[in-house]
Scaffold this motif. Structure first.
Motif, PDB file in Angstrom:
ATOM      1  N   ALA A 168      10.019 -30.895  -9.011  1.00  0.00           N
ATOM      2  CA  ALA A 168      11.221 -31.595  -9.487  1.00  0.00           C
ATOM      3  C   ALA A 168      12.373 -30.626  -9.744  1.00  0.00           C
ATOM      4  O   ALA A 168      13.548 -31.009  -9.645  1.00  0.00           O
ATOM      5  CB  ALA A 168      10.894 -32.381 -10.757  1.00  0.00           C
ATOM      6  N   GLU A 169      12.061 -29.368 -10.048  1.00  0.00           N
ATOM      7  CA  GLU A 169      13.099 -28.377 -10.323  1.00  0.00           C
ATOM      8  C   GLU A 169      13.792 -27.871  -9.057  1.00  0.00           C
ATOM      9  O   GLU A 169      14.791 -27.154  -9.139  1.00  0.00           O
ATOM     10  CB  GLU A 169      12.497 -27.188 -11.087  1.00  0.00           C
ATOM     11  CG  GLU A 169      12.046 -27.518 -12.496  1.00  0.00           C
ATOM     12  CD  GLU A 169      13.201 -27.987 -13.376  1.00  0.00           C
ATOM     13  OE1 GLU A 169      14.248 -27.307 -13.412  1.00  0.00           O
ATOM     14  OE2 GLU A 169      13.050 -29.049 -14.018  1.00  0.00           O
ATOM     15  N   CYS A 170      13.280 -28.221  -7.881  1.00  0.00           N
ATOM     16  CA  CYS A 170      13.926 -27.803  -6.627  1.00  0.00           C
ATOM     17  C   CYS A 170      15.379 -28.288  -6.583  1.00  0.00           C
ATOM     18  O   CYS A 170      16.270 -27.571  -6.123  1.00  0.00           O
ATOM     19  CB  CYS A 170      13.159 -28.338  -5.420  1.00  0.00           C
ATOM     20  SG  CYS A 170      11.578 -27.520  -5.118  1.00  0.00           S
ATOM     21  N   ASN A 171      15.616 -29.501  -7.048  1.00  0.00           N
ATOM     22  CA  ASN A 171      16.978 -30.045  -7.067  1.00  0.00           C
ATOM     23  C   ASN A 171      17.871 -29.266  -8.030  1.00  0.00           C
ATOM     24  O   ASN A 171      19.037 -28.993  -7.739  1.00  0.00           O
ATOM     25  CB  ASN A 171      16.961 -31.522  -7.461  1.00  0.00           C
ATOM     26  CG  ASN A 171      16.423 -32.408  -6.355  1.00  0.00           C
ATOM     27  OD1 ASN A 171      16.463 -32.036  -5.183  1.00  0.00           O
ATOM     28  ND2 ASN A 171      15.906 -33.568  -6.715  1.00  0.00           N
ATOM     29  N   THR A 172      17.302 -28.901  -9.161  1.00  0.00           N
ATOM     30  CA  THR A 172      18.080 -28.174 -10.169  1.00  0.00           C
ATOM     31  C   THR A 172      18.627 -26.865  -9.623  1.00  0.00           C
ATOM     32  O   THR A 172      19.795 -26.513  -9.849  1.00  0.00           O
ATOM     33  CB  THR A 172      17.203 -27.886 -11.409  1.00  0.00           C
ATOM     34  OG1 THR A 172      16.686 -29.123 -11.922  1.00  0.00           O
ATOM     35  CG2 THR A 172      18.006 -27.176 -12.490  1.00  0.00           C
ATOM     36  N   TYR A 173      17.793 -26.140  -8.867  1.00  0.00           N
ATOM     37  CA  TYR A 173      18.193 -24.820  -8.381  1.00  0.00           C
ATOM     38  C   TYR A 173      18.621 -24.832  -6.910  1.00  0.00           C
ATOM     39  O   TYR A 173      18.923 -23.775  -6.347  1.00  0.00           O
ATOM     40  CB  TYR A 173      17.043 -23.828  -8.580  1.00  0.00           C
ATOM     41  CG  TYR A 173      16.682 -23.657 -10.035  1.00  0.00           C
ATOM     42  CD1 TYR A 173      17.500 -22.928 -10.892  1.00  0.00           C
ATOM     43  CD2 TYR A 173      15.547 -24.277 -10.568  1.00  0.00           C
ATOM     44  CE1 TYR A 173      17.187 -22.792 -12.241  1.00  0.00           C
ATOM     45  CE2 TYR A 173      15.229 -24.145 -11.909  1.00  0.00           C
ATOM     46  CZ  TYR A 173      16.050 -23.401 -12.744  1.00  0.00           C
ATOM     47  OH  TYR A 173      15.740 -23.274 -14.075  1.00  0.00           O
ATOM     48  N   GLY A 174      18.638 -26.033  -6.300  1.00  0.00           N
ATOM     49  CA  GLY A 174      19.083 -26.145  -4.915  1.00  0.00           C
ATOM     50  C   GLY A 174      18.195 -25.403  -3.933  1.00  0.00           C
ATOM     51  O   GLY A 174      18.674 -24.812  -2.963  1.00  0.00           O
ATOM     52  N   LYS A 175      16.877 -25.416  -4.156  1.00  0.00           N
ATOM     53  CA  LYS A 175      15.922 -24.702  -3.315  1.00  0.00           C
ATOM     54  C   LYS A 175      15.000 -25.688  -2.588  1.00  0.00           C
ATOM     55  O   LYS A 175      14.711 -26.774  -3.091  1.00  0.00           O
ATOM     56  CB  LYS A 175      15.071 -23.733  -4.146  1.00  0.00           C
ATOM     57  CG  LYS A 175      15.884 -22.672  -4.885  1.00  0.00           C
ATOM     58  CD  LYS A 175      16.634 -21.763  -3.909  1.00  0.00           C
ATOM     59  CE  LYS A 175      17.447 -20.708  -4.644  1.00  0.00           C
ATOM     60  NZ  LYS A 175      18.210 -19.844  -3.709  1.00  0.00           N
ATOM     61  N   SER A 176      14.528 -25.275  -1.409  1.00  0.00           N
ATOM     62  CA  SER A 176      13.598 -26.123  -0.655  1.00  0.00           C
ATOM     63  C   SER A 176      12.169 -25.955  -1.140  1.00  0.00           C
ATOM     64  O   SER A 176      11.297 -26.772  -0.827  1.00  0.00           O
ATOM     65  CB  SER A 176      13.655 -25.783   0.835  1.00  0.00           C
ATOM     66  OG  SER A 176      13.217 -24.449   1.058  1.00  0.00           O
ATOM     67  N   ASN A 177      11.917 -24.882  -1.902  1.00  0.00           N
ATOM     68  CA  ASN A 177      10.576 -24.671  -2.424  1.00  0.00           C
ATOM     69  C   ASN A 177      10.627 -23.822  -3.685  1.00  0.00           C
ATOM     70  O   ASN A 177      11.522 -22.987  -3.849  1.00  0.00           O
ATOM     71  CB  ASN A 177       9.678 -24.008  -1.380  1.00  0.00           C
ATOM     72  CG  ASN A 177      10.083 -22.560  -1.111  1.00  0.00           C
ATOM     73  OD1 ASN A 177       9.646 -21.645  -1.811  1.00  0.00           O
ATOM     74  ND2 ASN A 177      10.930 -22.346  -0.103  1.00  0.00           N
ATOM     75  N   LEU A 178       9.674 -24.056  -4.557  1.00  0.00           N
ATOM     76  CA  LEU A 178       9.494 -23.247  -5.756  1.00  0.00           C
ATOM     77  C   LEU A 178       8.006 -22.980  -5.938  1.00  0.00           C
ATOM     78  O   LEU A 178       7.180 -23.891  -5.741  1.00  0.00           O
ATOM     79  CB  LEU A 178      10.060 -23.942  -6.993  1.00  0.00           C
ATOM     80  CG  LEU A 178      11.591 -24.044  -7.084  1.00  0.00           C
ATOM     81  CD1 LEU A 178      11.992 -24.921  -8.263  1.00  0.00           C
ATOM     82  CD2 LEU A 178      12.235 -22.660  -7.195  1.00  0.00           C
ATOM     83  N   VAL A 179       7.690 -21.731  -6.314  1.00  0.00           N
ATOM     84  CA  VAL A 179       6.296 -21.296  -6.412  1.00  0.00           C
ATOM     85  C   VAL A 179       6.067 -20.682  -7.783  1.00  0.00           C
ATOM     86  O   VAL A 179       6.905 -19.911  -8.282  1.00  0.00           O
ATOM     87  CB  VAL A 179       5.967 -20.257  -5.320  1.00  0.00           C
ATOM     88  CG1 VAL A 179       4.473 -19.926  -5.324  1.00  0.00           C
ATOM     89  CG2 VAL A 179       6.415 -20.737  -3.943  1.00  0.00           C
ATOM     90  N   SER A 180       4.936 -20.996  -8.390  1.00  0.00           N
ATOM     91  CA  SER A 180       4.635 -20.431  -9.704  1.00  0.00           C
ATOM     92  C   SER A 180       4.159 -18.989  -9.592  1.00  0.00           C
ATOM     93  O   SER A 180       3.577 -18.582  -8.582  1.00  0.00           O
ATOM     94  CB  SER A 180       3.553 -21.265 -10.400  1.00  0.00           C
ATOM     95  OG  SER A 180       2.299 -21.079  -9.770  1.00  0.00           O
ATOM     96  N   GLU A 181       4.412 -18.230 -10.630  1.00  0.00           N
ATOM     97  CA  GLU A 181       3.979 -16.833 -10.663  1.00  0.00           C
ATOM     98  C   GLU A 181       2.458 -16.730 -10.622  1.00  0.00           C
ATOM     99  O   GLU A 181       1.905 -15.788 -10.051  1.00  0.00           O
ATOM    100  CB  GLU A 181       4.514 -16.159 -11.928  1.00  0.00           C
ATOM    101  CG  GLU A 181       4.289 -14.656 -11.975  1.00  0.00           C
ATOM    102  CD  GLU A 181       4.984 -14.026 -13.168  1.00  0.00           C
ATOM    103  OE1 GLU A 181       5.700 -13.031 -12.950  1.00  0.00           O
ATOM    104  OE2 GLU A 181       4.826 -14.536 -14.294  1.00  0.00           O
ATOM    105  N   GLN A 182       1.767 -17.700 -11.228  1.00  0.00           N
ATOM    106  CA  GLN A 182       0.295 -17.678 -11.227  1.00  0.00           C
ATOM    107  C   GLN A 182      -0.259 -17.663  -9.811  1.00  0.00           C
ATOM    108  O   GLN A 182      -1.243 -16.970  -9.522  1.00  0.00           O
ATOM    109  CB  GLN A 182      -0.265 -18.891 -11.978  1.00  0.00           C
ATOM    110  CG  GLN A 182      -0.092 -18.835 -13.480  1.00  0.00           C
ATOM    111  CD  GLN A 182       1.213 -19.483 -13.922  1.00  0.00           C
ATOM    112  OE1 GLN A 182       2.226 -19.421 -13.219  1.00  0.00           O
ATOM    113  NE2 GLN A 182       1.189 -20.112 -15.092  1.00  0.00           N
ATOM    114  N   LEU A 183       0.354 -18.428  -8.912  1.00  0.00           N
ATOM    115  CA  LEU A 183      -0.102 -18.463  -7.527  1.00  0.00           C
ATOM    116  C   LEU A 183       0.218 -17.146  -6.816  1.00  0.00           C
ATOM    117  O   LEU A 183      -0.624 -16.589  -6.110  1.00  0.00           O
ATOM    118  CB  LEU A 183       0.542 -19.641  -6.785  1.00  0.00           C
ATOM    119  CG  LEU A 183       0.290 -19.746  -5.282  1.00  0.00           C
ATOM    120  CD1 LEU A 183      -1.200 -19.711  -4.958  1.00  0.00           C
ATOM    121  CD2 LEU A 183       0.917 -21.021  -4.717  1.00  0.00           C
TER     122      LEU A 183
END
Length: 370
Positions: free
Chosen positions: A314-329
């Motif tokens: 859901a935060e992809c829209n906030t930051y205008g990104k096509s993908n977001l990945v967690s640091e844990q991964l």
């Protein structure tokens, strides 16, 4: 290592083969129960002994099942993708029954040739062949094969509706008792889906979703992903930790889907007047997996990782990104992995103190900048 697509084909073909093998064994046992100590088939006077009959029936059944399975998963299932279940069964049954008739013809000639130690076209072999095909013996075998054919197809269709891994997990009771496992999740959602639906209408929009999910299939299959859920315009894909990290399957899946829609730009523009693009959130964590429900059973995952992945997407829209990945991964990846990430922000999860550091994956880069 065998390509995931062909590994899946092989597993499904073997599933067909074992169903057919079971039918071959049952047929031989029924035949033995009826004929007893008789050395000849009463209707044809061809020679009979249980060991040979069992060998021929199981070998022939396994081969038929293997061929049936490979044709089904690699060709026919794709040809009849958009057909109703009853249409699939009727049309495919017709095709396979013709194939089985030809197979049974050649198989019978081969068996008689071996039994009589003579050429397949010899008078003795041809007489036994004609005797078999002109009596009810042949049709009883043919009807039995047809029953096995329809049974195998119904199992295959059931597996396709549930998903092959889910079906096998139900069949063998893998998650009858809940189990904990670490999994990678990808929540992928269509951008501007509400605007597109209003523009083209909900019926057309449904067709768009069907096309999108069908196009994604190969990318998910080739990266060993498992489709967990379709939630409207969102698809949830998951990998066991080792499988997902192997060759960065989780990231490669996203890359392939993204490239696919770029190359299919013309098709979607012409048919729907809009080109779908998807944004994705990735996370890894511990889940409890198990069967749930009485009137309708499902295998579900529970754990914070699912809620967190949904929030990340859901935060992809906030930051205008096509993908977001967690640091844990990212921390679980091998240092030799050639992927580059850019640090974005920290995500605060409602009701929790810890923050989740987010990165975005740059698919144009070849070196890991972590």
């Amino acid at each position: 290592m065998l390509h995931p697509r062909y590994l899946r084909y092989a597993k499904q073909a073997l599933f067909f083969a074992f169903i057919w093998l079971l039918f071959g064994i049952v047929y031989s046992l029924l035949e033995q129960g009826i004929l007893g100590r008789s050395s000849f088939y009463p209707s044809t006077q061809n020679r009979y002994d249980f060991k040979s009959s069992l060998l021929y029936a199981t070998t022939g059944s396994f081969l038929i099942g293997l061929i049936h399975g490979w044709l089904e998963v690699s060709w026919l299932s794709q040809k009849f993708y958009n057909k109703a279940l009853w249409v699939k069964v009727v049309l495919k049954s017709g095709f396979y029954l013709i194939f089985m008739f030809l197979f049974l013809t050649f198989f019978t000639l081969a068996i008689n040739s071996y039994r009589f130690d003579a050429s397949p076209m010899s008078k003795e072999v041809m007489y036994g062949f004609e005797s078999f095909f002109t009596t009810f013996s042949f049709w009883s075998v043919f009807i039995y094969i047809a029953f096995g054919l329809v049974t195998a197809m119904l199992f295959a269709e059931l597996a396709s509706y549930l998903g092959p891994n889910v079906f096998l997990n139900f069949l063998f009771g893998k998650y009858h008792t809940p189990k904990q496992e670490t999994r990678i999740f990808m929540f992928m959602d269509m951008r501007s889906s509400t605007t597109i639906a209003e523009k083209i209408g909900h019926t057309k929009y449904f067709e768009l979703l069907k096309d999108c999910y069908a196009d994604m299939g190969n990318a998910i299959l080739e990266t060993s992903g498992e489709i967990y859920q379709y939630v409207g315009d969102e698809i949830v894909v998951t990998w066991p930790e080792k499988v997902g990290l192997y060759r960065n399957n989780w990231a490669e899946c996203f890359f392939r889907i993204t490239r696919l829609f770029e190359t299919r730009n013309g098709y979607y523009s012409n048919k729907y007047g809009s080109v779908p693009f998807f944004k994705a959130g990735f996370h890894l964590g511990l889940v409890t997996t198990g069967e749930i429900g009485t009137l309708k059973k499902e295998i579900i995952y529970t754990g914070d990782v699912l809620n967190t992945t949904a929030r990340i997407q859901a935060e992809c829209n906030t930051y205008g990104k096509s993908n977001l990945v967690s640091e844990q991964l990212i921390q679980k990846m091998n240092s030799k992995d050639s992927l580059q990430f850019t640090k974005i922000a920290k995500l605060h999860l409602r009701g929790k103190k810890e923050l989740v550091q987010l990165y975005t994956l740059d698919q144009s880069s070849k070196t890991n900048s972590i």
